[in-house]
Design an enzyme around this catalytic site. Sequence first.
Site, short mmCIF file in Angstrom:
data_model
loop_
_atom_site.label_atom_id
_atom_site.label_comp_id
_atom_site.label_asym_id
_atom_site.label_seq_id
_atom_site.Cartn_x
_atom_site.Cartn_y
_atom_site.Cartn_z
N ASP A 128 13.81 30.67 13.56
CA ASP A 128 14.15 31.61 14.64
C ASP A 128 14.70 31.17 16.00
O ASP A 128 15.07 30.03 16.19
CB ASP A 128 12.77 32.20 15.07
CG ASP A 128 11.54 31.03 15.81
OD1 ASP A 128 11.89 29.86 15.35
OD2 ASP A 128 11.08 31.22 16.68
N GLU A 174 8.96 29.27 16.04
CA GLU A 174 8.71 28.26 17.03
C GLU A 174 9.11 28.53 18.24
O GLU A 174 8.18 28.10 19.25
CB GLU A 174 9.89 27.05 16.52
CG GLU A 174 9.84 25.93 17.22
CD GLU A 174 10.41 25.92 18.66
OE1 GLU A 174 10.31 24.67 19.39
OE2 GLU A 174 11.04 26.76 19.15
#
Length: 337
Positions: A69, A118
């Site tokens: 991400d 994350e």
Amino acid sequence: MEIPKDEKIKFLKELVEIYSPTGKEEEAAKFIKEKLEEYGVKAYIDKVGNVIGVKEGEGPLILLAGHVDTVPGYIPVRIEGDILWGRGSVDAKGPLSALLFAMVESNANVIFAGLVDEEGFSKGARALDVPRPEYVIVGEPSGVNGVTIGYKGSLTVRFVERVEKFHGSIGGGAAEKLIERWLSISGNFEDGFNGLSGRIVRFVAYERDFEFYGEMIVNLRTPPGYEPPRDWDIIDFVPAYEVNRRSPLVRTFVRSIRELGMKPKLKKKSGTADMNILAPRFGVDAVAYGPGDSRLDHTPYERISLMEYLQSIDVLKNVLTKLKGKDLDKIYKSSPR
């Protein structure tokens, strides 16, 4: 297996072209899974969306973990000379791609993990279900000759004030109490890895029928050993992490970087990464490594040097080779600091 340089660049560019802000990582994870399988690596996507690759080889089990991400904010993807522009090129698809190709081109015993969330609350790292590794290498931008040995912690806290309504001429209400609270906290801020720092993430204050209401959410970056007050309303807390610089893993990176003609730099960062979660969870040493300038993280100017990206793969391959099948504690026992 040797992968041509232009293929490594093509993969990174295509991965960056897949816009994958937190919560929308599925397409990028599938792309990575297909590429792993193309290279003969057993791959699957787990229950939370992490893409996992397993390559059995020689030596201790090593976890190579990066994140799929990115923060929001699309940046048109383009290559200008040696530079690849695009959201996630530095944070952290460049480092993630470097981990992938280092694994493919080595015969080390590796688990590769492309983690989700994350940039959120690290759902991917918390839910990662793999065998305990001997070492963890996290893909984050450190610069090709840098090794990150520490990250500060991250503490998110909510403060709420309710004050019985009174005439405005008397004095402050809920908002003022929250401001006093913030000034009390920020008065303890200090620069550097061992200091407390932070910012206000959200602040609202308004009047209700019979009260003044205020709410403030703050994020603090915490030094090693920091413990928040027990009466705080904690939304999330990830403690700081720092690996011993004499760790065999750190020394292996230092030697590997030197052997490729560069001067190694050990870094401690004021941010927080999945390394803070994975290292304590598995109880093993961890470092973060990857190409890119972390000062470009989250900015409209995010871009990466393709030469540095390719060099970082060579560093990682060198590290995996040295970690493979050696008693590193004996090798480094008498080494100078």
